[in-house]
Design an enzyme around this catalytic site. Structure first.
Site, PDB file in Angstrom:
ATOM      1  CG  ASP A 146      -1.937   1.057   1.257  1.00 53.44           C
ATOM      2  OD1 ASP A 146      -2.784   1.060   0.349  1.00 53.44           O
ATOM      3  OD2 ASP A 146      -1.922   1.908   2.177  1.00 53.44           O
ATOM      4  CD  GLU A 148      15.596 -13.869   5.068  1.00 53.48           C
ATOM      5  OE1 GLU A 148      16.305 -12.930   5.464  1.00 53.48           O
ATOM      6  OE2 GLU A 148      14.588 -14.289   5.707  1.00 53.48           O
TER       7      GLU A 148
END
Length: 556
Positions: free
Chosen positions: A210, A267
């Site tokens: 956002d 990751e």
């Protein structure tokens, strides 16, 4: 005609995915309290699978006072008790995984709720404290420090500065319940890295970011006044404003934030993805969509344009170039939780596009500004079939697969959007596109929930759009979407496009595998090329020709 191009390459699943946006509070209410919830979403996973979506994007479901539809987040690592629990979130994830549907969640890095524990601590700690350094506090002006630091107006109306009673003000680009974070503060950055890992560890595949262009700010030196800020905004969107000139939008240091985020994304196997909500100039979009940052950025140009083939063609070409420049893919969208539904937008009698449509819509508050509902839906389905055939990903908003129109005439007593309250008499807000989904025409609350009235009540006209009605109608909008999404999976291929020469009133292009698309905006029907068969059309053809406001998908 294989689907292997993007479905089996898991790291690149997002490049041409079909993502379905869910506004949780208005989707399905399982416990009957009038608010949609996670159990309700889980119950509709079979519906989503049958629809043919690759992923869902959940608008905020976090603890919130709902002063801005959930975008006032009190805790970024929990679920609002009115919506469910973390255990129910995990159950939803399990159901989605079993249906091969990925989950993207909204993340709101620009601000928190004023109920957030950090902000409450900042209010108590006082001026100059480490707690206040997590947000943007400034001394007021004047001898009594009772004047705001600038005359800036926030996006929802009123001042961007809110006094706290000790001579200081805090910045809020949106509602006063949404204080802006200070992204120069290392603690803020580290906490969001923790949030990314929290949801990544729970199995989400990515994030919708956002206000991605608004996190970092520079409020040092002489700040522009509101009039200058408006001019800066115009120049920024036009691409003529020098970089790092605007004090709080589209600053280059925001990419340092997203470079760190990319480290967290990588990751995971496959890496998490993200899409930026960034209202920026075209040449800046590739920076947000960089593979070293978020990876994708929404293309809002189509959403903001009037229903015009020349504009659409230019937007498609420019957006594909932007994607090529970043190594990303395009992200097409016509409707979401912030804008008038495009089945209504394209029915309004004007040629001014998104802003003009909005202006006329607001002026006509309390009246019916829709010139022709059937015309709007016909245009909307043709336009949707166009973007579904384009290279890249596509986002659809809950209810658009039913052809839902905007609810423009709800009573003021029901409205919830802060823009309605901060700009009385001028804005009616965004509640009209957030009205609860009708699942059963004759069910309690149209099947939305078994007991309490929905938080945004459906108008009687929504009965004819109910899922159970459209499900049985082979010619319904719902079944058109189902056919289109299923065929899109079969036909998806390399992210390339070739324009076919045509008149200005026709959009005609081919994909590398021979998939061909015609969208006719003009009054003269367009003949289907010799040797091509119609695989799907948004409306009936007339004598083997594509009539006005109709899209057709063609195969060899």
């Amino acid at each position: 005609m294989s689907t292997t191009f993007y479905l089996t390459d898991d790291a690149n699943w997002w490049r041409q995915a079909l993502v379905y946006q869910i506004y949780p509070r208005s989707f399905c209410d399982a416990n009957g309290d009038g608010i949609g919830d996670l159990v309700g979403i889980t119950s509709k996973v079979p519906y989503l699978k049958n629809l043919g979506v690759d992923a869902i994007w959940l608008s905020p479901f976090y603890p919130s006072a709902l002063k801005d539809g959930g975008y006032d987040v009190a805790d970024f690592r929990d679920v609002d008790p009115k919506i469910g629990t973390l255990a129910e979130f995990d159950d939803m994830m399990t159901a989605c995984k079993a249906a091969n549907i990925k989950v993207i969640v909204d993340i709101v890095p620009n601000h928190s709720s004023d109920d957030h524990v950090w902000f409450q601590a900042a209010l108590k700690a006082g001026k100059g404290s480490p707690e206040r350094e997590r947000y943007i506090f400034r001394d007021g002006l004047g001898p009594n420090k009772d004047q705001p630091p600038t005359d800036w107006e926030c996006m929802f109306g009123g001042s961007t500065w809110e006094p706290v009673g000790d001579g200081q003000y805090y910045l809020h680009l949106f509602d006063s319940s949404q204080p802006d974070f200070n992204w120069s503060n290392r603690e803020v950055r580290d906490d969001f890295l923790k949030t990314l890992r929290f949801w990544g560890d729970r199995g989400v595949s990515g994030f919708r970011v956002d206000v991605a262009n608004g996190c970092t700010k520079d409020l040092s030196g002489d700040l522009p006044n509101q009039a200058a800020l408006i001019e800066m905004m115009k120049q920024m969107l036009a691409g003529t404003l020098p970089e790092d000139t605007h004090p709080y939008f589209d600053r280059n240091d925001v990419f340092d934030v997203y470079k760190e985020w990319r480290g967290v994304f990588n990751e995971y196997n496959p890496p998490l993805t993200a899409v930026a909500e960034a209202w920026v100039a075209s040449h800046r979009k590739p920076l947000y969509a960089s593979p070293h940052g978020l990876g994708q950025s929404f293309s809002f140009d189509m959403l903001m344009a009037p229903f015009d083939p020349v504009l659409f063609r230019n937007i498609i070409s420019e957006s594909l170039e932007d994607a090529k420049a970043s190594g990303s893919s395009t992200t097409w969208v016509f409707s979401n939780h912030d804008v008038i539904r495009h089945a209504t937008r394209h029915a309004l009698d004007n040629d001014g596009g998104f802003y003009e449509t909005t202006r006329k819509y607001l002026i006509n508050k309390g009246q019916n500004p829709v010139a022709d509902v059937s015309l709007g839906l016909r245009r909307a389905t043709a336009a949707t079939m166009m973007i579904l055939a384009l290279p890249g990903s596509a986002y659809i908003y809950q209810g658009e697969e039913l052809g839902l129109p905007e609810v423009h005439d709800m009573p003021d007593s029901q409205r919830q959007d802060p823009t309605f309250f901060r700009r009385p008499g001028y804005e009616v807000g965004r509640d009209g596109c957030r009205v609860c989904i009708p699942w059963e025409a004759e069910g309690k609350n149209m099947g939305f929930g078994p007991n309490a009235e929905p938080h945004l009540v459906q108008p009687a006209v929504y009965k004819k759009y109910a899922v159970d009605i459209e499900d049985k109608d082979p010619n319904s909008t719902l079944n058109l979407y189902r056919k289109a999404l299923a065929l899109r999976h079969e036909l998806q291929c390399a992210e390339e496009l070739e324009w076919v020469p045509s008149s200005e009133e026709v959009i005609h292009f081919k994909r590398p595998n021979g998939w061909e698309i015609i969208v006719n905006f003009g009054e003269t029907p367009v003949a289907v090329p010799t040797g091509r068969k119609v695989a799907l059309s948004s409306d009936d053809l007339v004598n083997d020709a594509v009539p006005q406001y109709t899209a057709a998908w063609l195969l060899p």
